[in-house]
Design an enzyme around this catalytic site. Structure first.
Site, PDB file in Angstrom:
ATOM      1  CG  HIS A 193      59.556-101.771 -90.400  1.00  0.00           C
ATOM      2  ND1 HIS A 193      60.151-100.574 -90.134  1.00  0.00           N
ATOM      3  CD2 HIS A 193      58.791-102.062 -89.300  1.00  0.00           C
ATOM      4  CE1 HIS A 193      59.756-100.140 -88.936  1.00  0.00           C
ATOM      5  NE2 HIS A 193      58.934-101.031 -88.413  1.00  0.00           N
ATOM      6  CG  HIS A 198      54.676-103.506 -77.637  1.00  0.00           C
ATOM      7  ND1 HIS A 198      53.912-104.639 -77.720  1.00  0.00           N
ATOM      8  CD2 HIS A 198      55.088-103.422 -76.344  1.00  0.00           C
ATOM      9  CE1 HIS A 198      53.869-105.223 -76.515  1.00  0.00           C
ATOM     10  NE2 HIS A 198      54.582-104.498 -75.676  1.00  0.00           N
ATOM     11  CB  SER A 210      55.115-100.944 -87.179  1.00  0.00           C
ATOM     12  OG  SER A 210      55.027-100.560 -85.829  1.00  0.00           O
ATOM     13  CD  GLU A 258      53.990 -96.457 -77.512  1.00  0.00           C
ATOM     14  OE1 GLU A 258      54.442 -97.284 -78.321  1.00  0.00           O
ATOM     15  OE2 GLU A 258      54.556 -96.201 -76.431  1.00  0.00           O
ATOM     16  N   GLY A 293      49.786-103.127 -74.540  1.00  0.00           N
ATOM     17  CA  GLY A 293      49.534-103.922 -75.739  1.00  0.00           C
ATOM     18  C   GLY A 293      49.137-105.355 -75.437  1.00  0.00           C
ATOM     19  CG  ASP A 352      58.625-104.077 -82.459  1.00  0.00           C
ATOM     20  OD1 ASP A 352      59.638-104.661 -82.046  1.00  0.00           O
ATOM     21  OD2 ASP A 352      58.668-102.999 -83.103  1.00  0.00           O
TER      22      ASP A 352
HETATM   23  C1  LIG Z   1      60.367-101.254 -80.420  1.00  0.00           C
HETATM   24  S1  LIG Z   1      59.291 -99.921 -80.125  1.00  0.00           S
HETATM   25  C2  LIG Z   1      58.051-100.091 -81.346  1.00  0.00           C
HETATM   26  C3  LIG Z   1      58.471 -99.818 -82.734  1.00  0.00           C
HETATM   27  C4  LIG Z   1      57.363 -99.966 -83.748  1.00  0.00           C
HETATM   28  N1  LIG Z   1      56.611-101.200 -83.584  1.00  0.00           N
HETATM   29  C5  LIG Z   1      57.900 -99.918 -85.166  1.00  0.00           C
HETATM   30  O1  LIG Z   1      58.185-100.980 -85.736  1.00  0.00           O
HETATM   31  O2  LIG Z   1      58.041 -98.820 -85.716  1.00  0.00           O
HETATM   32  C6  LIG Z   1      58.429-100.440 -78.692  1.00  0.00           C
HETATM   33  C7  LIG Z   1      57.329 -99.491 -78.243  1.00  0.00           C
HETATM   34  O3  LIG Z   1      56.552-100.147 -77.241  1.00  0.00           O
HETATM   35  C8  LIG Z   1      56.126 -99.190 -76.287  1.00  0.00           C
HETATM   36  N2  LIG Z   1      55.731 -99.983 -75.111  1.00  0.00           N
HETATM   37  C9  LIG Z   1      56.481-100.443 -74.096  1.00  0.00           C
HETATM   38  N3  LIG Z   1      55.766-101.243 -73.289  1.00  0.00           N
HETATM   39  C10 LIG Z   1      54.503-101.309 -73.818  1.00  0.00           C
HETATM   40  C11 LIG Z   1      53.317-101.998 -73.460  1.00  0.00           C
HETATM   41  N4  LIG Z   1      53.263-102.790 -72.391  1.00  0.00           N
HETATM   42  N5  LIG Z   1      52.228-101.839 -74.249  1.00  0.00           N
HETATM   43  C12 LIG Z   1      52.262-101.044 -75.350  1.00  0.00           C
HETATM   44  N6  LIG Z   1      53.366-100.370 -75.733  1.00  0.00           N
HETATM   45  C13 LIG Z   1      54.476-100.499 -74.976  1.00  0.00           C
HETATM   46  C14 LIG Z   1      57.306 -98.264 -76.170  1.00  0.00           C
HETATM   47  O4  LIG Z   1      56.921 -97.013 -75.664  1.00  0.00           O
HETATM   48  C15 LIG Z   1      57.808 -98.202 -77.614  1.00  0.00           C
HETATM   49  O5  LIG Z   1      57.218 -97.126 -78.295  1.00  0.00           O
END
Ligand SMILES: C[S@@+](CC[C@H](N)C(=O)[O-])C[C@H]1O[C@@H](n2cnc3c(N)ncnc32)[C@H](O)[C@@H]1O
Length: 286
Positions: free
Chosen positions: A22, A45, A102, A120, A146, A166
């Protein structure tokens, strides 16, 4: 369609890796505001808007306690972190009740002319993001993959902006999938700023990640690595890495200082390191 997943970011929200990621994200968002022309921010993500620091998952993992809560307790006066604390709304002497994800940080950074897209995969998280983030029509949340969204939504009409990638790294193929998706996105939109997060588990694995990025032969890559445990200590996550492509002016120096400050407060005594350096030059040799 991506494989079923168990990942829940609530266990990790507010840990040192979230802080590191962040800090980079906020610097790049701020830099986009140096010009008045509109920008587009995409979070592939996204997770949800806010993470409740009282939740059982947060208490159980203890990651936020050793991360953001410790940073607030010990480091609130550190000047280089002032904007970050402002963005997460950590107040002097107070514990943080909820940590912004994020999408919340991005939404908060938008001006009336800017726009953001959050993608997401988990419907419950996406709906939470939609519910928790105040929007005046500049923000859109999509439930889906994503990586597929990179193809669908780039390049943006604004022609300037950033993309945060991410992923949870639950699958062994995640890095490969991410690099492939990024290379294709970059081909469509080479002037965008891309921030890609990766875990640091050992010295060898970190080296491998850098080598794989370098092999893409894309110029202007900056890596910002912050480790708080010794490499090869056998701990799941020794460090947090961020690869920034087309970094804004000043990012190198800012992240070096900010990560050093975080490291001083959070790292296990005598452990870890900060390394912020260019991975690839301004121009690739033919
Ligand atoms: C590390 S977390 C994200 C944290 C967020 N970016 C933040 O900084 O606050 C990863 C997220 O990706 C989601 N996710 C997993 N595979 C995904 C995909 N193929 N496309 C989109 N989201 C996905 C998960 O459900 C999870 O919420």
């Amino acid at each position: 369609m991506p494989a079923a997943m168990n990942y829940r970011h609530l266990y990790h929200a507010g840990n040192f890796a979230d802080i590191a990621k962040h800090l980079g994200l906020l610097y790049c968002l701020d830099a986009l505001k140096r010009k008045d022309s509109p920008f587009f921010a995409m979070d592939t993500h996204a997770g949800r808007g806010f993470y409740d620091m009282q939740a059982a998952e947060v208490q159980k993992s203890g990651e936020a306690e050793r991360g953001i809560q410790r940073l607030i307790e010990k480091g609130l006066g550190i000047a280089v972190l002032a904007e970050y604390f402002g963005a997460i709304r950590g107040r002097r002497g107070k514990r943080l009740a909820r940590y912004p994800g994020s999408p919340a940080l991005i939404a908060d950074s938008l001006r009336p002319q800017d726009r953001a897209l959050f993608v997401e995969l988990m419907p419950a998280e996406a709906r939470a993001a939609e519910r928790e983030i105040e929007s005046s029509g500049r923000v859109r949340t999509e439930i889906g993959d994503g990586y597929a969204a990179l193809k669908a939504f780039l390049p943006p009409d604004e022609r300037r902006g950033l993309v945060l990638i991410d992923p949870p790294y639950e699958s062994l193929d995640e890095l490969k999938t991410m690099l492939r998706a990024f290379a294709e996105a970059y081909r469509r939109w080479p002037s965008g700023c891309y921030l890609m997060w990766y875990p640091i588990r050992s010295a060898t694995q970190r080296e491998m990640v850098h080598t794989r990025f370098e092999a893409l032969r894309i110029p202007k890559m900056l890596f910002a690595d912050l480790a708080i445990h010794p490499d090869d200590a056998g701990i799941g996550l020794a460090g947090s890495g961020l690869m920034i492509v087309n970094p804004p002016y000043g990012a190198d120096e800012y992240l070096r200082k900010a990560y050093a400050a975080v490291h001083d407060v959070i790292a296990a005594p005598g452990s870890g390191y900060v390394e912020v350096a260019r991975l690839t030059p301004e121009r690739m040799a033919q």
